[in-house]
Design a protein around this motif. Structure first.
Motif, PDB file in Angstrom:
ATOM      1  N   VAL A  78      47.426  42.006  38.292  1.00  0.00           N
ATOM      2  CA  VAL A  78      46.043  41.661  38.643  1.00  0.00           C
ATOM      3  C   VAL A  78      45.036  42.359  37.737  1.00  0.00           C
ATOM      4  CG1 VAL A  78      44.305  41.785  40.464  1.00  0.00           C
ATOM      5  CG2 VAL A  78      46.659  41.158  41.033  1.00  0.00           C
ATOM      6  N   GLU A  79      45.220  43.656  37.500  1.00  0.00           N
ATOM      7  CA  GLU A  79      44.249  44.390  36.685  1.00  0.00           C
ATOM      8  C   GLU A  79      44.186  43.837  35.258  1.00  0.00           C
ATOM      9  OE1 GLU A  79      45.004  48.542  36.803  1.00  0.00           O
ATOM     10  OE2 GLU A  79      44.620  48.733  38.967  1.00  0.00           O
ATOM     11  N   ALA A  80      45.341  43.494  34.701  1.00  0.00           N
ATOM     12  CA  ALA A  80      45.369  42.942  33.341  1.00  0.00           C
ATOM     13  C   ALA A  80      44.667  41.588  33.296  1.00  0.00           C
ATOM     14  CB  ALA A  80      46.813  42.808  32.864  1.00  0.00           C
ATOM     15  N   ILE A  81      44.869  40.777  34.330  1.00  0.00           N
ATOM     16  CA  ILE A  81      44.241  39.454  34.363  1.00  0.00           C
ATOM     17  C   ILE A  81      42.726  39.594  34.494  1.00  0.00           C
ATOM     18  CG2 ILE A  81      44.029  37.344  35.750  1.00  0.00           C
ATOM     19  CD1 ILE A  81      47.022  37.583  36.308  1.00  0.00           C
ATOM     20  N   VAL A  82      42.286  40.510  35.342  1.00  0.00           N
ATOM     21  CA  VAL A  82      40.842  40.752  35.479  1.00  0.00           C
ATOM     22  C   VAL A  82      40.266  41.199  34.143  1.00  0.00           C
ATOM     23  CG1 VAL A  82      39.113  42.223  36.569  1.00  0.00           C
ATOM     24  CG2 VAL A  82      40.955  41.242  37.947  1.00  0.00           C
ATOM     25  N   GLU A  83      41.005  42.044  33.440  1.00  0.00           N
ATOM     26  CA  GLU A  83      40.570  42.507  32.115  1.00  0.00           C
ATOM     27  C   GLU A  83      40.425  41.323  31.155  1.00  0.00           C
ATOM     28  OE1 GLU A  83      42.340  45.026  28.290  1.00  0.00           O
ATOM     29  OE2 GLU A  83      43.285  45.221  30.264  1.00  0.00           O
ATOM     30  N   PHE A  84      41.414  40.438  31.149  1.00  0.00           N
ATOM     31  CA  PHE A  84      41.355  39.283  30.251  1.00  0.00           C
ATOM     32  C   PHE A  84      40.180  38.375  30.590  1.00  0.00           C
ATOM     33  CE2 PHE A  84      42.304  34.747  29.769  1.00  0.00           C
ATOM     34  CZ  PHE A  84      42.409  34.669  28.378  1.00  0.00           C
ATOM     35  N   ILE A  85      40.025  38.061  31.878  1.00  0.00           N
ATOM     36  CA  ILE A  85      38.948  37.154  32.295  1.00  0.00           C
ATOM     37  C   ILE A  85      37.584  37.735  31.923  1.00  0.00           C
ATOM     38  CG2 ILE A  85      37.802  36.152  34.320  1.00  0.00           C
ATOM     39  CD1 ILE A  85      40.599  35.932  35.580  1.00  0.00           C
TER      40      ILE A  85
ATOM     41  N   GLY B 146      24.062  24.180  36.516  1.00  0.00           N
ATOM     42  CA  GLY B 146      24.216  25.559  36.958  1.00  0.00           C
ATOM     43  C   GLY B 146      25.605  25.874  37.454  1.00  0.00           C
ATOM     44  N   SER B 147      26.612  25.196  36.850  1.00  0.00           N
ATOM     45  CA  SER B 147      27.977  25.310  37.370  1.00  0.00           C
ATOM     46  C   SER B 147      28.802  26.368  36.648  1.00  0.00           C
ATOM     47  CB  SER B 147      28.680  23.964  37.243  1.00  0.00           C
ATOM     48  OG  SER B 147      28.819  23.603  35.876  1.00  0.00           O
ATOM     49  N   THR B 148      28.166  27.421  36.141  1.00  0.00           N
ATOM     50  CA  THR B 148      28.913  28.473  35.452  1.00  0.00           C
ATOM     51  C   THR B 148      30.002  29.045  36.348  1.00  0.00           C
ATOM     52  OG1 THR B 148      26.947  29.050  34.173  1.00  0.00           O
ATOM     53  CG2 THR B 148      28.715  30.667  34.221  1.00  0.00           C
ATOM     54  N   VAL B 149      29.692  29.216  37.628  1.00  0.00           N
ATOM     55  CA  VAL B 149      30.672  29.754  38.576  1.00  0.00           C
ATOM     56  C   VAL B 149      31.852  28.802  38.710  1.00  0.00           C
ATOM     57  CG1 VAL B 149      31.081  30.419  40.972  1.00  0.00           C
ATOM     58  CG2 VAL B 149      28.955  31.099  39.841  1.00  0.00           C
ATOM     59  N   VAL B 150      31.564  27.500  38.822  1.00  0.00           N
ATOM     60  CA  VAL B 150      32.631  26.506  38.951  1.00  0.00           C
ATOM     61  C   VAL B 150      33.502  26.509  37.698  1.00  0.00           C
ATOM     62  CG1 VAL B 150      33.160  24.063  39.247  1.00  0.00           C
ATOM     63  CG2 VAL B 150      31.233  25.071  40.485  1.00  0.00           C
ATOM     64  N   PHE B 151      32.861  26.463  36.547  1.00  0.00           N
ATOM     65  CA  PHE B 151      33.606  26.455  35.286  1.00  0.00           C
ATOM     66  C   PHE B 151      34.438  27.733  35.156  1.00  0.00           C
ATOM     67  CE2 PHE B 151      34.275  26.583  30.712  1.00  0.00           C
ATOM     68  CZ  PHE B 151      34.526  25.246  30.416  1.00  0.00           C
ATOM     69  N   SER B 152      33.866  28.849  35.603  1.00  0.00           N
ATOM     70  CA  SER B 152      34.590  30.115  35.554  1.00  0.00           C
ATOM     71  C   SER B 152      35.870  30.053  36.378  1.00  0.00           C
ATOM     72  CB  SER B 152      33.705  31.253  36.070  1.00  0.00           C
ATOM     73  OG  SER B 152      32.615  31.482  35.209  1.00  0.00           O
ATOM     74  N   GLN B 153      35.808  29.360  37.513  1.00  0.00           N
ATOM     75  CA  GLN B 153      36.994  29.290  38.359  1.00  0.00           C
ATOM     76  C   GLN B 153      38.095  28.435  37.731  1.00  0.00           C
ATOM     77  OE1 GLN B 153      36.294  31.998  39.864  1.00  0.00           O
ATOM     78  NE2 GLN B 153      37.311  31.283  41.732  1.00  0.00           N
ATOM     79  N   TYR B 154      37.712  27.438  36.943  1.00  0.00           N
ATOM     80  CA  TYR B 154      38.727  26.702  36.182  1.00  0.00           C
ATOM     81  C   TYR B 154      39.396  27.633  35.167  1.00  0.00           C
ATOM     82  CZ  TYR B 154      37.703  22.033  38.012  1.00  0.00           C
ATOM     83  OH  TYR B 154      37.578  20.939  38.827  1.00  0.00           O
ATOM     84  N   ILE B 155      38.624  28.524  34.579  1.00  0.00           N
ATOM     85  CA  ILE B 155      39.188  29.493  33.632  1.00  0.00           C
ATOM     86  C   ILE B 155      40.152  30.436  34.355  1.00  0.00           C
ATOM     87  CG2 ILE B 155      38.627  31.492  32.192  1.00  0.00           C
ATOM     88  CD1 ILE B 155      36.069  30.018  31.365  1.00  0.00           C
ATOM     89  N   VAL B 156      39.747  30.919  35.534  1.00  0.00           N
ATOM     90  CA  VAL B 156      40.603  31.823  36.299  1.00  0.00           C
ATOM     91  C   VAL B 156      41.901  31.118  36.686  1.00  0.00           C
ATOM     92  CG1 VAL B 156      40.831  33.130  38.445  1.00  0.00           C
ATOM     93  CG2 VAL B 156      38.675  33.172  37.181  1.00  0.00           C
ATOM     94  N   ALA B 157      41.779  29.890  37.194  1.00  0.00           N
ATOM     95  CA  ALA B 157      42.968  29.142  37.611  1.00  0.00           C
ATOM     96  C   ALA B 157      43.907  28.912  36.432  1.00  0.00           C
ATOM     97  CB  ALA B 157      42.550  27.812  38.234  1.00  0.00           C
ATOM     98  N   THR B 158      43.349  28.568  35.276  1.00  0.00           N
ATOM     99  CA  THR B 158      44.174  28.331  34.086  1.00  0.00           C
ATOM    100  C   THR B 158      44.831  29.625  33.616  1.00  0.00           C
ATOM    101  OG1 THR B 158      42.701  26.524  33.424  1.00  0.00           O
ATOM    102  CG2 THR B 158      44.149  27.423  31.738  1.00  0.00           C
ATOM    103  N   THR B 159      44.126  30.740  33.722  1.00  0.00           N
ATOM    104  CA  THR B 159      44.703  32.037  33.363  1.00  0.00           C
ATOM    105  C   THR B 159      45.870  32.392  34.282  1.00  0.00           C
ATOM    106  OG1 THR B 159      42.550  32.806  32.556  1.00  0.00           O
ATOM    107  CG2 THR B 159      44.206  34.492  33.054  1.00  0.00           C
ATOM    108  N   LEU B 160      45.682  32.190  35.584  1.00  0.00           N
ATOM    109  CA  LEU B 160      46.753  32.467  36.543  1.00  0.00           C
ATOM    110  C   LEU B 160      47.960  31.571  36.270  1.00  0.00           C
ATOM    111  CD1 LEU B 160      44.637  32.823  39.810  1.00  0.00           C
ATOM    112  CD2 LEU B 160      45.828  34.658  38.604  1.00  0.00           C
TER     113      LEU B 160
END
Length: 662
Positions: free
Chosen positions: A368-375, A327-341
């Motif tokens: 920030v808005e563009a990054i949120v859009e991408f994620i 159930g680590s979708t949230v954790v995996f998502s944060q790796y995606i966010v960190a890699t995007t940043l």
């Protein structure tokens, strides 16, 4: 001191009831009070240090009959007094150097800081190249060449870290002192003396860091204040308390820095996934900065992708385990966010030279808005990414300079977010680890995954019979819980597993983990002693034949971190999983240079498979130490300040290179 007494003392000081602390010092018979006062930094406060000094000194005189112990406590009081007065003076000097810049916007100060840093870095690299060329003269073996390169690289990393920490301290001060409504336009330097002021501010911040470094070492029981000489300036000399601990960290740092440069040979699946994110995020970022990017060489985008992916080499097994939690979708998502940043930060860094205003992309503003859009467009197994940028953004006011290591994007007073160069462009996995590994259920689940992984490793690679999560009982009563029991022929391993998810930069963080390691060592030792007295305690877990065959009992603490690898506490060795893997798979060392060219390879065991006796010998005399100890000598390094001279103990490589500082 008990935890309850410590809480009561700290509450009394918070409430201004200093008389309660004085009364406690006057009557206590607990000699651990001195250790607790250090670790909790109870005396390090300008408001009440002077009022507590006499009572603390009298308490030490009463409870410490050994004259040398009393002298060390008295020296500690002298150092605390100096520390408080010197750092307060330096803070005021730095504030004066900031001057009108406290009315400027955050981005402008960041630009000025990092321009100075890059100039200093260029000078350091020139000195480094000169020193390494000098150190390489003469005939060297493959081992000597690789060792010299690793230590020299470590020295450069240490010098760079010193400058980064000084800048982070200045950024922290600036966020604290900045006016409430700073200018919202980019003013720029208006006079030559402002450049000089900024350079001096960085130098003074570095001096505070040196004082803090020494105080942290003393507070957390790594150094003692051994000697104070009253010369033309007061000279304070420190002494290492546990040399094996200091050596373990120094050698581990050397390995860590060299490994980061060499890169990972076999990436984990998580790294492969994040490399796909890099491809998409860099494309998206270049599209966002289209007006700037269209003037750039076509190959720049490919180069940015390549260098950004290289920053993912730090993704290790701990990240893979964390990302694979049920159930680590949230954790995996944060790796995606960190890699995007990370990707946006490195694109911004690459675009510096292209913008008509030279410093526009120094500590670039984050879209920030563009990054949120991408994620929001990224999917995980068909589901949209649930990532959140907030944990990776700090400010507008910082409590301390360590905040930005886990959140290297800083929000200003107008809500704009800026990348902190040289932190935002590397090690995104550390940002995620810091977010999730703060105790609680996630940390506990990852700990169990580590135990499962080690069970498989010991079974498959070391031919062990393994039982995990066992309780050692005697006469029906629990002696202690043990994470892993492993039998290999005539050897019994009693293993406690301790997981660390920090970056090793914060002494307090290191100290907390060291307490966990020490607790694990005490548990493993207690179990070893009980089993040594009665091997039948193992009959619940192993066959009679397996138990009867045991001739050697070895307690051990295994950890995913390298910063305590090779340390020994109460006779219990501490070993990193990486070191364990290397030893049980042949104890082979391949020597490489900075250009990744193989210079030679040596096996440190007899035959193809390591024997139990050889394994135990590696615990007494670790492989890393075989490679490094003969080249190290204990010496000292002096730093001169306005008020004193501090004499730091260090281990130095025979080429003259020192370890990188933490």
């Amino acid at each position: 001191m008990t935890n309850l007494e410590t809480v009561r003392i700290k509450k009394a000081l918070h409430d201004g009831a200093i008389h309660e602390v004085i009364d406690f010092l006057n009557v206590t018979e607990d000699k651990t009070i001195f250790k607790t006062f250090r670790e909790q930094k109870i005396l390090i406060n300008e408001l009440y240090f002077a009022k507590l000094t006499d009572s603390y000194r009298e308490c030490a005189k009463r409870l410490l009959p050994d004259p040398l112990s009393f002298v060390e406590e008295n020296n500690y009081l002298t150092f605390v007094s100096l520390y408080l007065s010197a750092t307060l003076k330096l803070r005021m000097q730095i504030k004066n150097h900031f001057g009108n810049m406290l009315n400027r916007r955050l981005q402008e100060v960041l630009v000025l800081l990092f321009i100075q840093f890059e100039r200093s870095l260029e000078q350091m690299e020139e000195q480094f190249d000169l020193k390494t060329n000098t150190a390489k003269k003469g005939n060297q073996s493959a081992a000597e060449t690789a060792e010299s390169w690793e230590w020299s690289l470590n020295t450069l990393k240490g010098m760079s870290n010193d400058n980064v920490f000084a800048m982070l301290r200045l950024i922290t001060f600036f966020t604290e002192w900045q006016t409430e409504n700073p200018a919202n336009e980019f003013v720029g330097l208006t006079a030559p003396d402002e450049v000089a002021n900024f350079y001096d501010a960085i130098r003074l911040a570095g001096q505070i860091n040196s004082y803090d470094f020494a105080m942290a070492k003393v507070s957390y029981g790594e150094w003692s204040v051994k000697k104070i000489d009253h010369l033309s300036k007061m000279k304070i000399s420190f002494e290492i308390i546990d040399e094996s601990l200091e050596l373990a960290r120094d050698i581990a740092l050397k390995r860590k820095v060299a490994s980061a440069v060499m890169g990972r040979r076999y990436p984990f699946p998580l790294q492969n996934c994040m490399e796909e994110v890099v491809d998409q995020a860099v494309d998206f970022a270049f599209d966002y900065y289209e007006e700037v990017a269209k003037t750039l060489p076509k190959q720049l985008k490919a180069e940015v992708k390549k260098t950004t992916k290289r920053m993912l080499d730090g993704i290790g097994l701990e990240d893979q385990l964390l990302a694979e939690l049920a159930g680590s979708t949230v954790v995996f998502s944060q790796y995606i966010v960190a890699t995007t940043l990370l990707s946006f930060a490195r694109v911004g860094f690459a675009l510096r030279a292209s913008h008509p205003y030279r410093f526009y992309f120094v500590c670039a503003e984050l879209p920030v808005e563009a990054i949120v859009e991408f994620i929001g467009q990224v999917k995980i197994d068909g589901a949209l990414c649930q990532g959140d940028l907030t944990p990776f953004i700090c400010g507008p006011t910082l409590k301390n300079q360590f905040e930005v290591h886990g959140a290297p994007f800083l929000r200003d007073r107008y809500g704009l977010v800026f990348a902190i160069d040289y932190l935002s462009g590397a090690d995104p996995q550390l940002w995620v680890r810091k977010q999730f590994m703060k105790g609680g259920s996630t940390a506990a689940k990852v700990g169990l995954l580590w135990e499962d992984y080690l069970t498989k490793m010991l079974t498959m690679d070391f031919n062990c019979v393994v039982k995990n999560g066992v309780g050692i009982k005697r006469d029906g009563k629990l002696v202690t819980d043990i994470d892993l029991l492993a039998i290999r022929n005539d050897l019994l391993l009693i293993i406690q597993v301790k997981s660390y998810y920090g970056d090793g930069l914060n002494h307090f963080e290191q100290w907390k983990f060291r307490q966990k390691v020490m607790h694990g060592a005490r548990q493993a030792l207690k179990a070893a002693q009980a089993i040594d007295e009665n091997k039948n305690l193992l009959n619940r877990f192993f066959s009679v034949g397996e138990v009867d065959n045991i001739k050697h009992i070895q307690s051990l603490v295994l950890t995913n971190a390298e910063i305590f690898n090779n340390w020994n506490y109460l006779g219990v060795p501490v070993m990193s999983v990486i070191a364990m893997n290397q030893v049980i798979n042949g104890a082979t060392v391949t020597y490489k240079t900075g250009k990744k060219k193989v210079k030679g390879s040596v096996s440190f065991i007899n035959g193809l498979k390591i024997s139990s006796l050889e394994f135990m010998e590696f615990l007494r005399n670790p492989l890393d130490w075989k490679l490094s100890l003969e080249n190290l000598k204990k010496t000292s390094h002096e730093e001169t300040f306005e008020d004193c001279i501090l004499n730091f103990p260090i281990f130095e490589n025979q080429t003259g290179f020192q370890r990188s500082s933490l």
